[in-house]
Design an enzyme around this catalytic site. Structure first.
Site, mmCIF file in Angstrom:
data_model
loop_
_atom_site.group_PDB
_atom_site.id
_atom_site.type_symbol
_atom_site.label_atom_id
_atom_site.label_comp_id
_atom_site.label_asym_id
_atom_site.label_seq_id
_atom_site.Cartn_x
_atom_site.Cartn_y
_atom_site.Cartn_z
ATOM 1 N N ALA A 57 -3.685 8.032 -3.301
ATOM 2 C CA ALA A 57 -2.363 7.435 -3.406
ATOM 3 C C ALA A 57 -2.548 6.216 -3.920
ATOM 4 O O ALA A 57 -2.542 5.046 -3.075
ATOM 5 C CB ALA A 57 -1.488 7.633 -1.963
ATOM 6 N N SER B 148 0.832 -1.049 0.044
ATOM 7 C CA SER B 148 -0.172 0.086 -0.125
ATOM 8 C C SER B 148 0.828 1.232 0.059
ATOM 9 O O SER B 148 2.015 1.253 -0.344
ATOM 10 C CB SER B 148 -0.907 -0.089 1.130
ATOM 11 O OG SER B 148 -2.069 1.016 0.752
ATOM 12 N N ASN B 149 0.315 2.254 0.139
ATOM 13 C CA ASN B 149 0.899 3.476 0.416
ATOM 14 C C ASN B 149 0.696 4.373 1.498
ATOM 15 O O ASN B 149 -0.279 4.103 2.119
ATOM 16 C CB ASN B 149 0.419 4.607 -0.754
ATOM 17 C CG ASN B 149 1.057 4.440 -2.251
ATOM 18 O OD1 ASN B 149 2.245 4.262 -2.228
ATOM 19 N ND2 ASN B 149 0.247 4.468 -3.373
ATOM 20 N N ALA B 150 1.683 5.053 1.911
ATOM 21 C CA ALA B 150 1.465 5.903 3.187
ATOM 22 C C ALA B 150 0.670 7.054 3.173
ATOM 23 O O ALA B 150 1.022 8.218 2.344
ATOM 24 C CB ALA B 150 2.803 6.620 3.743
#
Ligand code: CTP
Ligand code: CA
Length: 208
Positions: free
Chosen positions: A88, A21-23
């Site tokens: 994101a 995933s993304n932050a």
């Protein structure tokens, strides 16, 4: 206007329990949704998993994977005037997701990754009379990359923000339009930046 907004991260699963995933906190997208509603617009918010309550009066669609985000957006976009992509999106997914849980073997493993669908670029190709606004998060060659994304995703404008925006309640953004020039800059709390961006969209993009 009726505005489609994507927000938060997407998740791409390796197996049934692990994911890439993304932050992303989702704050910018949720702040934009709130500001748009305050300004009298309807908002359809398509959101990956975040720890934020949906803004009051907002239609919310929860998704997890990039494919789910795209499917929801594709359904909603025809009934909207435009889209703002703040999500994101996880750029890669595992080529073959394994069922269950991959057991450790004590050895290094190699994951084969393939690119996910580009939600905004797909909507850009379907836009017709609608408008498309992207966000670009750049750590180097910021302007060059932002302009490249503006064209490749058929955006009417792209909002450039620095990597220090991640997880922060504050943001500094530059709005770049099809002239390739910076036509507005805003800084401060994300809520204030969101209000300014919605005003900018109303004044310069809506009803193009
Ligand atoms: N975006 C999207 N779907 C993707 C990737 C990005 O909708 N699969 C959208 C983002 O929501 C954002 C814009 O495209 O509005 C730019 O995202 P960014 O991550 O900066 O650009 P990428 O095209 O993914 O390129 P890279 O991450 O390699 O810089
Ligand atoms: Ca990306």
């Amino acid at each position: 206007m009726r505005i489609l907004i994507t927000a938060g991260p997407t998740r791409e699963y390796l197996d049934d329990v692990r994911y890439l995933s993304n932050a992303s906190s989702g704050q910018m997208g949720y702040a934009l949704a709130h500001s748009a509603i305050q300004a009298g617009h309807e908002v359809a918010l398509v959101s990956g998993p975040v720890r934020l309550p949906p803004p009051e009066g907002c239609e919310i669609y929860h998704v997890e994977t990039t494919d789910e985000m795209y499917a929801q957006c594709e359904t909603l976009f025809p009934e909207c005037d435009g889209v703002i992509g703040t999500a994101a999106v996880c750029d890669y997914r595992i080529k073959t997701r394994k069922p269950g849980k991959i057991a450790k073997t004590g050895e290094a493993i190699t994951l084969e990754l393939v690119e996910t669908i580009d939600v905004l670029a797909e909507l850009g190709t379907q836009k017709g009379h609608r408008w498309v606004i992207g966000f670009a998060l750049e750590s180097q060659d910021a302007r060059f990359n932002a302009v490249r994304k503006l064209y490749s995703k058929k955006c009417d404008a792209i909002v450039l923000n620095g990597v220090n925006a991640i997880g922060s309640t504050e943001n500094y953004v530059e709005v770049i339009d099809q002239s390739q020039e910076t036509v507005a800059t805003y800084s401060g709390e994300k809520s204030q930046v969101a209000e300014s961006l919605i005003s900018w969209v109303q004044a310069h993009i809506a009803g193009k």
